[in-house]
Design a protein around this motif. Structure first.
Motif, PDB file in Angstrom:
ATOM      1  N   UNK A 115      16.424 -76.825  98.236  1.00 47.14           N
ATOM      2  CA  UNK A 115      15.727 -75.595  97.867  1.00 47.14           C
ATOM      3  C   UNK A 115      14.487 -75.432  98.735  1.00 47.14           C
ATOM      4  N   UNK A 116      14.375 -74.285  99.408  1.00 52.12           N
ATOM      5  CA  UNK A 116      13.236 -73.998 100.278  1.00 52.12           C
ATOM      6  C   UNK A 116      12.225 -73.151  99.518  1.00 52.12           C
ATOM      7  N   UNK A 117      11.035 -73.677  99.354  1.00 52.49           N
ATOM      8  CA  UNK A 117       9.985 -72.975  98.617  1.00 52.49           C
ATOM      9  C   UNK A 117       8.921 -72.472  99.587  1.00 52.49           C
ATOM     10  N   UNK A 118       8.949 -71.188  99.847  1.00 52.19           N
ATOM     11  CA  UNK A 118       7.998 -70.560 100.767  1.00 52.19           C
ATOM     12  C   UNK A 118       7.108 -69.623  99.959  1.00 52.19           C
ATOM     13  N   UNK A 119       5.791 -69.630 100.164  1.00 52.05           N
ATOM     14  CA  UNK A 119       4.926 -68.716  99.418  1.00 52.05           C
ATOM     15  C   UNK A 119       5.389 -67.261  99.559  1.00 52.05           C
ATOM     16  N   UNK A 120       5.403 -66.547  98.446  1.00 53.10           N
ATOM     17  CA  UNK A 120       5.907 -65.178  98.482  1.00 53.10           C
ATOM     18  C   UNK A 120       5.088 -64.275  99.394  1.00 53.10           C
ATOM     19  N   UNK A 121       3.787 -64.524  99.512  1.00 49.54           N
ATOM     20  CA  UNK A 121       2.967 -63.700 100.411  1.00 49.54           C
ATOM     21  C   UNK A 121       3.405 -63.902 101.857  1.00 49.54           C
ATOM     22  N   UNK A 123       6.461 -64.737 102.801  1.00 51.60           N
ATOM     23  CA  UNK A 123       7.753 -64.058 102.922  1.00 51.60           C
ATOM     24  C   UNK A 123       7.573 -62.546 102.991  1.00 51.60           C
ATOM     25  N   UNK A 124       6.676 -62.030 102.197  1.00 54.04           N
ATOM     26  CA  UNK A 124       6.428 -60.584 102.190  1.00 54.04           C
ATOM     27  C   UNK A 124       5.961 -60.122 103.571  1.00 54.04           C
ATOM     28  N   UNK A 125       5.032 -60.872 104.158  1.00 53.77           N
ATOM     29  CA  UNK A 125       4.541 -60.517 105.494  1.00 53.77           C
ATOM     30  C   UNK A 125       5.647 -60.656 106.529  1.00 53.77           C
ATOM     31  N   UNK A 126       6.439 -61.721 106.427  1.00 53.60           N
ATOM     32  CA  UNK A 126       7.505 -61.987 107.393  1.00 53.60           C
ATOM     33  C   UNK A 126       8.576 -60.908 107.353  1.00 53.60           C
ATOM     34  N   UNK A 127       9.027 -60.560 106.154  1.00 52.89           N
ATOM     35  CA  UNK A 127      10.101 -59.573 106.017  1.00 52.89           C
ATOM     36  C   UNK A 127       9.622 -58.169 106.334  1.00 52.89           C
ATOM     37  N   UNK A 128       8.385 -57.862 105.985  1.00 51.50           N
ATOM     38  CA  UNK A 128       7.857 -56.521 106.232  1.00 51.50           C
ATOM     39  C   UNK A 128       7.633 -56.250 107.712  1.00 51.50           C
ATOM     40  N   UNK A 129       7.643 -57.311 108.523  1.00 49.90           N
ATOM     41  CA  UNK A 129       7.441 -57.153 109.966  1.00 49.90           C
ATOM     42  C   UNK A 129       8.755 -56.942 110.706  1.00 49.90           C
ATOM     43  N   UNK A 174      12.460 -57.294  95.878  1.00 53.74           N
ATOM     44  CA  UNK A 174      13.537 -58.237  96.187  1.00 53.74           C
ATOM     45  C   UNK A 174      13.134 -59.663  95.849  1.00 53.74           C
ATOM     46  N   UNK A 175      11.894 -60.014  96.168  1.00 54.79           N
ATOM     47  CA  UNK A 175      11.434 -61.377  95.904  1.00 54.79           C
ATOM     48  C   UNK A 175      11.317 -61.643  94.408  1.00 54.79           C
TER      49      UNK A 175
END
Length: 227
Positions: A115-121, A123-129, A174-175
């Protein structure tokens, strides 16, 4: 012919780097990497060719819970073919729901779940880019994989667009949806003692721990430093 059969899945929210981790596992340990998208394309007549493009890949729809489709995706779990070890690694994250996890139980017993636990912030920045070229599906990330010229596709010069699902408000939704659906799945595998969680903001920093875990189960064919 097979000395050991290893079955594992890699779980994590959208944008957490599951595909990259699965590819590294396959390369480092000589394991078969099975993606839900690959088997959906093959089983539904889409061909087995890679659909990868610069900076990303075409995503297949989420795997539904119909038993026949689970069986199509997992049928290699029944035999090791020519591999001495076998990894059934789902990308982009399967099972996604408790129903899928229980259906999977009836077909394939897992040895471990990563299980990969990445901070949602993060992920939000990564996906929004992320921006895409609609005609080809080529994906760019403005932070670490931008186009040569801002706003246009490298090959055609045509405008890039941001998909509705990648806009900040949609990414947040989505998150949240992933978190709600994944919680019982993660708890299930944790209760069985096969869940291994890794936290961080970058795949390169998480990978050494994943490599160490798998090295304790099966011998690698490539040293970690080659990544």
């Amino acid at each position: 012919m097979a000395s050991k059969l290893l079955r594992a899945v890699v779980l994590g929210p959208p944008g957490s780097g599951k595909g990259t981790v699965c590819e590294r596992i396959a390369r480092s340990f000589g394991l078969q990497h099975l993606s839900s998208g690959q088997f959906l394309r093959e089983s539904l007549g889409g061909g087995g060719g890679e659909s990868r493009s610069r900076g990303g890949s075409h995503r297949a729809p989420g795997v539904p819970e119909q038993p026949w489709l689970l069986d199509v995706w997992l049928h290699p779990c029944s035999f090791p073919a020519s591999h001495s070890h076998f990894c059934a690694a789902a990308c982009p994250g399967f099972p996604r729901t408790l129903g899928q996890a229980k259906a999977l139980d009836g077909i394939c017993e897992l040895d471990l779940v990563i299980s990969l636990n990445i901070p949602f912030e993060t992920l939000k920045d990564r996906l929004s880019a992320r921006w895409v070229h609609p005609a080809s599906g080529r994906v760019y990330n403005m932070d670490f994989n931008p186009p040569h010229t801002q706003g246009v596709d490298d090959l055609t010069g045509e405008p890039l667009v941001q998909r509705e699902e990648d806009k900040p408000e949609a990414v947040a939704a989505r998150l949240r949806k992933y978190k709600d659906a994944a919680k019982p799945v993660i708890e299930l595998y944790k209760s069985r003692g096969i869940l291994y969680s890794f936290s961080g903001t970058e795949t390169n920093k998480i990978w050494p721990y994943v490599y160490s875990l798998l090295s304790s189960r099966i011998p690698p064919i490539l040293p970690d430093e080659e990544h």
